[in-house]
Structures are given as C-alpha cells and as structure tokens.
Design a protein around this motif. Structure first.
Motif, PDB file in Angstrom:
ATOM      1  N   LEU A 138      37.341 -13.529   0.346  1.00  0.00           N
ATOM      2  CA  LEU A 138      37.509 -14.158   1.645  1.00  0.00           C
ATOM      3  C   LEU A 138      38.272 -13.287   2.632  1.00  0.00           C
ATOM      4  O   LEU A 138      38.208 -13.504   3.844  1.00  0.00           O
ATOM      5  N   ASN A 139      38.971 -12.300   2.131  1.00  0.00           N
ATOM      6  CA  ASN A 139      39.698 -11.375   3.010  1.00  0.00           C
ATOM      7  C   ASN A 139      38.824 -10.213   3.476  1.00  0.00           C
ATOM      8  O   ASN A 139      39.253  -9.429   4.327  1.00  0.00           O
ATOM      9  N   ALA A 140      37.625 -10.103   2.921  1.00  0.00           N
ATOM     10  CA  ALA A 140      36.711  -9.023   3.308  1.00  0.00           C
ATOM     11  C   ALA A 140      35.273  -9.546   3.342  1.00  0.00           C
ATOM     12  O   ALA A 140      34.412  -9.102   2.584  1.00  0.00           O
ATOM     13  N   PRO A 141      34.982 -10.501   4.225  1.00  0.00           N
ATOM     14  CA  PRO A 141      33.621 -11.041   4.310  1.00  0.00           C
ATOM     15  C   PRO A 141      32.650 -10.009   4.869  1.00  0.00           C
ATOM     16  O   PRO A 141      33.048  -9.099   5.612  1.00  0.00           O
ATOM     17  N   ALA A 142      31.378 -10.161   4.522  1.00  0.00           N
ATOM     18  CA  ALA A 142      30.378  -9.188   4.962  1.00  0.00           C
ATOM     19  C   ALA A 142      29.021  -9.856   5.120  1.00  0.00           C
ATOM     20  O   ALA A 142      28.723 -10.871   4.483  1.00  0.00           O
ATOM     21  N   ALA A 143      28.192  -9.280   5.994  1.00  0.00           N
ATOM     22  CA  ALA A 143      26.797  -9.686   6.159  1.00  0.00           C
ATOM     23  C   ALA A 143      25.940  -8.691   5.398  1.00  0.00           C
ATOM     24  O   ALA A 143      26.022  -7.482   5.645  1.00  0.00           O
ATOM     25  N   VAL A 144      25.129  -9.178   4.472  1.00  0.00           N
ATOM     26  CA  VAL A 144      24.336  -8.311   3.603  1.00  0.00           C
ATOM     27  C   VAL A 144      22.853  -8.488   3.895  1.00  0.00           C
ATOM     28  O   VAL A 144      22.351  -9.619   3.975  1.00  0.00           O
ATOM     29  N   LEU A 145      22.155  -7.369   4.058  1.00  0.00           N
ATOM     30  CA  LEU A 145      20.707  -7.366   4.268  1.00  0.00           C
ATOM     31  C   LEU A 145      20.100  -6.236   3.450  1.00  0.00           C
ATOM     32  O   LEU A 145      20.570  -5.101   3.515  1.00  0.00           O
ATOM     33  N   SER A 170      25.553  -3.432   4.296  1.00  0.00           N
ATOM     34  CA  SER A 170      26.583  -4.461   4.296  1.00  0.00           C
ATOM     35  C   SER A 170      27.512  -4.199   5.485  1.00  0.00           C
ATOM     36  O   SER A 170      28.090  -3.118   5.596  1.00  0.00           O
ATOM     37  N   ILE A 171      27.613  -5.181   6.374  1.00  0.00           N
ATOM     38  CA  ILE A 171      28.431  -5.046   7.583  1.00  0.00           C
ATOM     39  C   ILE A 171      29.682  -5.908   7.436  1.00  0.00           C
ATOM     40  O   ILE A 171      29.597  -7.128   7.235  1.00  0.00           O
ATOM     41  N   ALA A 172      30.858  -5.292   7.528  1.00  0.00           N
ATOM     42  CA  ALA A 172      32.113  -6.033   7.441  1.00  0.00           C
ATOM     43  C   ALA A 172      32.263  -6.950   8.654  1.00  0.00           C
ATOM     44  O   ALA A 172      31.951  -6.558   9.782  1.00  0.00           O
ATOM     45  N   VAL A 182      25.853 -13.678  12.006  1.00  0.00           N
ATOM     46  CA  VAL A 182      24.571 -13.330  12.624  1.00  0.00           C
ATOM     47  C   VAL A 182      24.647 -11.975  13.309  1.00  0.00           C
ATOM     48  O   VAL A 182      23.708 -11.174  13.239  1.00  0.00           O
ATOM     49  N   ARG A 183      25.768 -11.701  13.970  1.00  0.00           N
ATOM     50  CA  ARG A 183      25.936 -10.368  14.567  1.00  0.00           C
ATOM     51  C   ARG A 183      25.894  -9.297  13.482  1.00  0.00           C
ATOM     52  O   ARG A 183      25.315  -8.213  13.681  1.00  0.00           O
ATOM     53  N   GLY A 184      26.485  -9.581  12.340  1.00  0.00           N
ATOM     54  CA  GLY A 184      26.458  -8.625  11.237  1.00  0.00           C
ATOM     55  C   GLY A 184      25.055  -8.371  10.725  1.00  0.00           C
ATOM     56  O   GLY A 184      24.670  -7.219  10.477  1.00  0.00           O
ATOM     57  N   TRP A 185      24.273  -9.438  10.559  1.00  0.00           N
ATOM     58  CA  TRP A 185      22.885  -9.259  10.125  1.00  0.00           C
ATOM     59  C   TRP A 185      22.077  -8.454  11.148  1.00  0.00           C
ATOM     60  O   TRP A 185      21.257  -7.605  10.777  1.00  0.00           O
ATOM     61  N   SER A 186      22.310  -8.710  12.435  1.00  0.00           N
ATOM     62  CA  SER A 186      21.604  -7.967  13.480  1.00  0.00           C
ATOM     63  C   SER A 186      21.960  -6.486  13.423  1.00  0.00           C
ATOM     64  O   SER A 186      21.082  -5.611  13.538  1.00  0.00           O
TER      65      SER A 186
END
Length: 205
Positions: A138-145, A170-172, A182-186
């Motif tokens: 939870l201290n390092a969430p990320a968007a993964v695609l 993987s976008i932090a 959503v910004r991370g996935w984009s």
C-alpha cells in the motif's frame, strides 16, 4: 380521535417512514464512476512511402475483460471494484488508443483498423495479459499493463511474423485513487507503444 382519523394518521406516519427509509437506502451506496484510458494528444508524423499497418482488435485475458477495475491485493488475491469502471470494454479502448498512437508515429504511412478497405503491408495483433492496480504494498501502489504483440508481414515474398514481443510496464502511483490509477494505465500504454515503435525501427529486415 375517531377511527377514521386514527387510520389517516397511521397512514401518514407509515408513508413518511417508508419515504425516509428509501432515501436513506439510496444514499448509503456510492455512485458508479466511469473512466477512459487515453494517450494525450499524440502529434501526427506519418512517414511518406512507409508501410500501411492494420491493427487488429486486441484480445484480453478473461480475468481483465470486465469493465470493473481489478486490484491485486496479494500474490493470489484479486478484487473487482463494482463502483469504478471503464466507460467501454478495456480491450476496445486500448485497441483504439494503440491505433491512434501508432498513427501519430513516424513509422507508418497509414494505420487502419481491421475493417479498412486499404490493403495493409503489415498486420499487428496482440493480447492484453494484465491490467490491474497493484496494491500488494500500500505504500508503493502501481498501475500494471502487459501486452503481447505480434507483427505479421503480409507481402507474399516476405510473409510471416517479423516481430513478436511481450511488453510489461508498471507505473508508480502518487496516490491510491481511481484517477491516479487510470493515469498510470494511460502512461503505461503510451510507453508500450513507444517501445514497440522503437523495436520496429530496430528490427532485422
């Protein structure tokens, strides 16, 4: 108080109680929110005399095919978010954004969809293997695609797969929110398209 007045008073009380109960029930549930993955305003730079690329609709793993956001909580636990969803099926959205970004690159003369009447020199197919918010830490969430792409040469003299690669990004995230996810996935999709274009330019002819 006579009997008729008593019944009338009881009716008013019950109506008020039920109305209050309905309003309270509706307000206890949050509203659904809808989001889109998009690459922000890519600049068009088509290559004159370059190949025509047809981008097929990307397939997606069944575990990520639903509109609801998927969160990874542990190595084995995943969670579906009913209240935060994609506006359209994620495979459709990502396919459209991939075409748009590739059309804006300088690698291809034209980029078309599968129903275009133009005859393509190259066909890009692929599958979306992962699309989730990684909240194991939870201290390092990320968007993964993760997207696996296959580029086919349609010219009869050189027919076959000319490029195949699995791209994972993987976008932090700066915060744990649907907007940040959503910004991370984009951003991840934009990076994957850029990596594919670079690999296309470096491929062995």
């Amino acid at each position: 108080m006579n009997l008729s007045l008593r019944f009338a008073a009881l009716g008013v009380f019950l109506l008020s109680f039920l109305s209050f109960g309905c309003v309270s029930l509706e307000r206890s549930y949050p509203d659904k929110r809808y989001f889109v993955i998009q690459i922000e305003d890519p600049k068009s730079a088509n290559a004159e005399g370059g190949p025509i690329l047809a981008v097929a609709n990307l397939h997606i793993s069944p575990r990520y095919a639903d509109k609801s956001f998927i969160y990874r909580r542990s190595e084995t636990e995943y969670e579906s978010d009913f209240y935060n969803q994609f506006l359209s099926p994620p495979s459709t959205m990502i396919s459209e954004e991939t075409r748009k970004a590739l059309a804006a690159s300088s690698a291809f003369q034209f980029v078309v969809g599968p129903s275009s009447p133009l005859t393509a020199n190259l066909v890009l197919e692929g599958s979306i293997n992962a699309l989730y918010g990684d909240f194991r830490n939870l201290n390092a969430p990320a968007a993964v695609l993760e997207i696996e792409l296959f580029l086919h040469n349609e010219d009869t003299t050189k027919a076959g797969i000319v490029l195949q690669k699995r791209y994972t990004k993987s976008i932090a995230l700066k915060e744990r929110s649907p907007e940040a996810l959503v910004r991370g996935w984009s951003q991840a999709l934009e990076a994957i398209v850029a990596m594919f274009v670079a690999d296309f330019g470096n491929r062995k002819l």
